[in-house]
Write a protein that holds these residues in place. Structure first.
Motif, short mmCIF file in Angstrom:
data_model
loop_
_atom_site.label_atom_id
_atom_site.label_comp_id
_atom_site.label_asym_id
_atom_site.label_seq_id
_atom_site.Cartn_x
_atom_site.Cartn_y
_atom_site.Cartn_z
N TYR A 4 -15.63 -24.42 -38.82
CA TYR A 4 -16.94 -25.18 -39.59
C TYR A 4 -18.22 -24.89 -38.53
N ALA A 5 -18.53 -23.59 -38.78
CA ALA A 5 -19.70 -23.27 -37.81
C ALA A 5 -21.07 -24.09 -38.04
N VAL A 6 -21.13 -24.20 -39.34
CA VAL A 6 -22.37 -24.78 -39.72
C VAL A 6 -22.26 -25.85 -40.67
N LYS A 7 -22.25 -27.07 -40.06
CA LYS A 7 -21.88 -28.44 -40.94
C LYS A 7 -22.78 -29.31 -40.63
N TYR A 8 -23.57 -29.74 -41.84
CA TYR A 8 -24.66 -30.54 -41.88
C TYR A 8 -24.19 -31.91 -41.98
N ALA A 9 -25.04 -32.86 -41.38
CA ALA A 9 -24.97 -34.21 -41.53
C ALA A 9 -25.53 -34.54 -42.98
N SER A 10 -24.42 -34.48 -43.82
CA SER A 10 -24.80 -34.66 -45.28
C SER A 10 -24.42 -35.95 -45.90
N SER A 11 -25.26 -36.13 -47.14
CA SER A 11 -24.83 -37.39 -47.94
C SER A 11 -23.74 -36.87 -48.86
N PHE A 12 -23.41 -35.69 -48.87
CA PHE A 12 -22.31 -35.60 -50.12
C PHE A 12 -20.97 -35.82 -49.64
N TYR A 13 -20.80 -36.18 -48.40
CA TYR A 13 -19.12 -36.41 -47.78
C TYR A 13 -18.68 -37.71 -48.30
N GLY A 14 -19.26 -38.63 -49.02
CA GLY A 14 -18.97 -39.88 -49.27
C GLY A 14 -17.56 -39.99 -49.94
N PRO A 15 -17.25 -39.50 -50.79
CA PRO A 15 -15.87 -39.54 -51.49
C PRO A 15 -14.59 -38.99 -50.64
N PHE A 16 -14.78 -38.02 -49.89
CA PHE A 16 -13.95 -37.51 -48.61
C PHE A 16 -13.54 -38.65 -47.73
N ARG A 17 -14.68 -39.31 -47.27
CA ARG A 17 -14.51 -40.31 -46.50
C ARG A 17 -13.87 -41.56 -46.94
N ASP A 18 -13.77 -41.69 -48.26
CA ASP A 18 -12.86 -42.67 -48.91
C ASP A 18 -11.59 -42.18 -48.73
N ALA A 19 -11.52 -40.83 -49.44
CA ALA A 19 -10.00 -40.36 -49.47
C ALA A 19 -9.17 -40.18 -48.15
N ALA A 20 -10.09 -39.70 -47.23
CA ALA A 20 -9.24 -39.79 -45.67
C ALA A 20 -9.44 -41.13 -44.83
N ASP A 21 -10.07 -42.12 -45.51
CA ASP A 21 -10.39 -43.12 -44.46
C ASP A 21 -10.93 -43.09 -43.39
N CYS A 22 -12.00 -42.18 -43.18
CA CYS A 22 -12.65 -41.77 -42.18
C CYS A 22 -14.09 -42.10 -41.56
N ALA A 23 -14.60 -42.91 -42.41
CA ALA A 23 -16.09 -43.42 -42.31
C ALA A 23 -16.24 -43.97 -41.18
N PRO A 24 -17.37 -43.69 -40.23
CA PRO A 24 -17.71 -44.20 -39.14
C PRO A 24 -17.83 -45.67 -39.10
N GLN A 25 -17.23 -46.39 -38.14
CA GLN A 25 -17.30 -47.87 -38.06
C GLN A 25 -18.54 -48.58 -37.55
N PHE A 26 -19.24 -47.44 -36.91
CA PHE A 26 -20.69 -47.73 -36.83
C PHE A 26 -21.51 -46.32 -36.43
N GLY A 27 -22.84 -46.63 -36.65
CA GLY A 27 -23.70 -45.49 -36.50
C GLY A 27 -23.34 -44.36 -37.45
N ASP A 28 -23.68 -43.11 -36.85
CA ASP A 28 -23.46 -41.94 -38.08
C ASP A 28 -23.12 -40.90 -37.06
#
Length: 324
Positions: free
Chosen positions: A192-216
């Motif tokens: 993943y050479a070029v991975k942006y801090a994107s707002s399009f990842y929300g559903p994935f974070r739900d699916a993988a239960d991996c949203a940051p518990q603090f910060g970003d």
């Protein structure tokens, strides 16, 4: 040539002619299907924000693999939901971890499938960040050893390719060295050479239960405003031994895909991410768009921009459409 001597519409007047001169083509063999592996048995749990995508238990993977391969989709990338999490993400490299068991199941039951594994710690840490912490800061260099151990454990379990997605500096070199030292020099790295801090990842974070518990994750994922930085990131990964370069997300970053295609001679992958998928699904469910046509047009745009490989949750749907 000018009108009326030259008429571009001559070659558009029927589907046969349009197909004859079509410049860009999609093939199921170019797709990688992302799969979420969850603890338990006989589990096939639909993800609410990603209609048609499921969390699967290990015993359900063979069926999923056969369905993909019957459609010509011969590659999967695996994401795991561990039973337990800790601050160091130790479940990521556990010998009997969820991904390691999933790899073994797939290679035993569907050996011809190309099994790719995501290498990151966010699914395995109790804080949800992609590395181990010092205070509230991700410790880049301490994380590298854990990532290398994780990639090595995937190779030992039978993975065909590893794909580090953490965005730690130097991780490709660390993983390459670990794989080579243990005689896995033929395992390629899709970075993943070029991975942006994107707002399009929300559903994935739900699916993988991996949203940051603090910060970003902006201190390690890229600023969406930057192009030249993407080229620097990709150059570093090439120098460190990457075999394939990935851009993530895809649709909002078609210009980045195109730039990497022009600048590098390695294969270029693009991840059509969860938010991009979910928006199409949601609009189609409401009757606002023709879901199949928008899906096809979107994936075609990614290929046209220069992607050789497309990671997409639409892999099976698009393959069915291509089969007619």
């Amino acid at each position: 040539m000018v009108f009326p001597e030259y008429r571009p519409r001559r070659l558009r007047k029927n589907e046969s002619l349009r197909s004859l001169i079509r410049e860009t083509h999609l093939s199921p063999a170019q797709f990688v299907y992302p799969v979420f592996i969850a603890p338990g048995k006989n589990k096939r749990e639909e993800i609410p924000s990603m209609p048609g995508v499921f969390r699967l238990s290990v015993d359900q993977l063979q069926k999923e693999a056969r369905e993909c391969m019957d459609l010509g989709v011969n590659s999967m990338i695996l994401f795991g939901l561990p039973e337990k999490k800790d601050a160091m993400g130790s479940g990521a490299h556990a010998k009997d971890g969820i991904i390691q068991r999933g790899i073994k199941e797939l290679k035993n039951k569907a050996p011809e499938l190309t099994v790719i594994t995501d290498v990151c710690l966010c699914e395995y840490t109790d804080h949800g960040h992609c590395g181990c912490l010092i205070g509230d800061t991700v410790d880049n260099d301490a994380t590298l050893e854990i990532l290398a151990k994780t990639a090595l454990s995937h190779a030992q379990a039978g993975a065909d390719m590893v794909a580090p997605s953490d965005m730690m500096d130097g991780r490709v070199a660390e993983i390459r060295a670990a794989l080579d030292e243990h005689n896995y020099e033929m395992i390629p790295i899709m970075s993943y050479a070029v991975k942006y801090a994107s707002s399009f990842y929300g559903p994935f974070r739900d699916a993988a239960d991996c949203a940051p518990q603090f910060g970003d994750r902006r201190s390690y994922q890229m600023d969406p405003a930057n192009v030249r930085e993407a080229l620097r990131e990709a150059t570093l990964d090439v120098d460190e031994g990457a075999d394939i370069l990935m851009v993530k997300p895809a649709v909002a970053y078609l210009d980045i895909i195109s730039r990497l295609k022009d600048e590098f001679d390695l294969p270029i992958a693009a991840y059509h991410v969860s938010g991009e998928y979910a928006m199409i699904k949601a609009a189609a469910e409401r009757g606002w768009i023709d879901g199949d046509k928008v899906m096809a047009e979107t994936l075609l745009s990614i290929k046209r921009a220069g992607a050789d490989i497309i990671l997409t949750y639409f892999a099976k749907d698009m393959a069915r459409l291509l089969q007619g």
